[in-house]
Design an enzyme around this catalytic site. Structure first.
Site, mmCIF file in Angstrom:
data_model
loop_
_atom_site.group_PDB
_atom_site.id
_atom_site.type_symbol
_atom_site.label_atom_id
_atom_site.label_comp_id
_atom_site.label_asym_id
_atom_site.label_seq_id
_atom_site.Cartn_x
_atom_site.Cartn_y
_atom_site.Cartn_z
ATOM 1 N N CYS A 85 0.826 -1.214 0.000
ATOM 2 C CA CYS A 85 0.000 0.000 0.000
ATOM 3 C C CYS A 85 0.857 1.261 0.000
ATOM 4 C CB CYS A 85 -0.941 0.009 1.196
ATOM 5 S SG CYS A 85 -0.077 0.009 2.774
ATOM 6 N N ASP B 4 2.285 2.627 2.563
ATOM 7 C CA ASP B 4 2.184 3.403 3.804
ATOM 8 C C ASP B 4 3.467 3.269 4.639
ATOM 9 O OD1 ASP B 4 -0.256 4.069 2.959
ATOM 10 O OD2 ASP B 4 -1.385 2.853 4.382
ATOM 11 N N CYS C 239 -3.042 5.116 5.797
ATOM 12 C CA CYS C 239 -4.499 5.070 5.821
ATOM 13 C C CYS C 239 -5.032 5.338 7.227
ATOM 14 C CB CYS C 239 -4.970 3.702 5.352
ATOM 15 S SG CYS C 239 -4.610 2.414 6.549
ATOM 16 N N CYS D 257 -2.657 -3.172 8.644
ATOM 17 C CA CYS D 257 -2.331 -1.816 9.093
ATOM 18 C C CYS D 257 -1.857 -1.846 10.551
ATOM 19 C CB CYS D 257 -3.526 -0.903 8.942
ATOM 20 S SG CYS D 257 -4.376 -1.084 7.355
HETATM 21 FE FE1 FES Z 1 -1.543 0.455 4.190
HETATM 22 FE FE2 FES Z 1 -3.438 0.564 5.951
HETATM 23 S S1 FES Z 1 -3.654 0.409 3.818
HETATM 24 S S2 FES Z 1 -1.323 0.475 6.293
#
Ligand code: FES
Length: 126
Positions: free
Chosen positions: A35, A37, A60, A104
Site C-alpha cells: 500500500c 504506507d 491510511c 495496518c
Molecule cells: Fe496500508 Fe493501511 S492500507 S497500512
C-alpha cells in the site's frame, strides 16, 4: 455495522502522540510495500521504561489509528512489556479492525519493535 469502530474513528480524527522526539533513544521506520504506507516511531527510554513515544504515519486511517493506539499501549511500560506488543492487541484495543485492514495494525507492531531494536543496538554499542 459501521466499517470502523468508534475507537478507530476517534484515534484517526484525534490521534495521540503525533510528532517527533528529538534525541530519541530508539527510532524505527517501517513500510508496507503493497500500500506504500510508512510509519515512524520515536522512543524516549529511561530506566528501561518507555517515558515517551511519538509517531509519524503517512498512511491510511487504520494505520494512523493503530499507531496512535500502540503508543498509548506502550507509554509508561517497561521495555520488555513493549517488546511483547502484538498487532492483535492493538486491533483489540481499537475494538477491532476489518479483516482486510489487519495489516495496518501489523505496521504498528513492526514500527515499535524496530524502534526497540534500535534502542537495544545503541545500548550495546555504548
Ligand atoms: Fe496500508 Fe493501511 S492500507 S497500512
Amino acid at each position: 455495522m459501521a466499517l470502523y469502530s468508534e475507537k478507530v474513528m476517534d484515534h484517526f480524527i484525534n490521534p495521540r502522540n503525533v510528532g517527533v522526539i528529538e534525541n530519541a533513544d530508539g527510532v524505527g521506520e517501517v513500510g508496507n510495500a503493497k500500500c506504500g504506507d510508512i510509519m515512524k516511531m520515536y522512543l524516549k527510554i529511561e530506566d528501561d521504561t518507555i517515558k515517551d513515544v511519538k509517531f509519524e504515519t503517512f498512511g491510511c486511517a487504520s494505520a494512523i489509528a493503530s499507531s496512535s493506539m500502540a503508543t498509548e499501549l506502550i507509554k509508561g511500560q517497561p521495555v520488555e512489556k513493549a517488546m511483547e506488543l502484538t498487532n492483535k492487541a492493538v486491533a483489540e484495543a481499537l475494538d477491532g479492525l476489518p479483516d482486510y485492514k489487519m495489516h495496518c495494525s501489523v505496521l504498528a507492531e513492526e514500527a515499535i519493535h524496530s524502534a526497540l531494536e534500535d534502542y537495544n543496538k545503541r545500548r550495546k554499542s555504548e
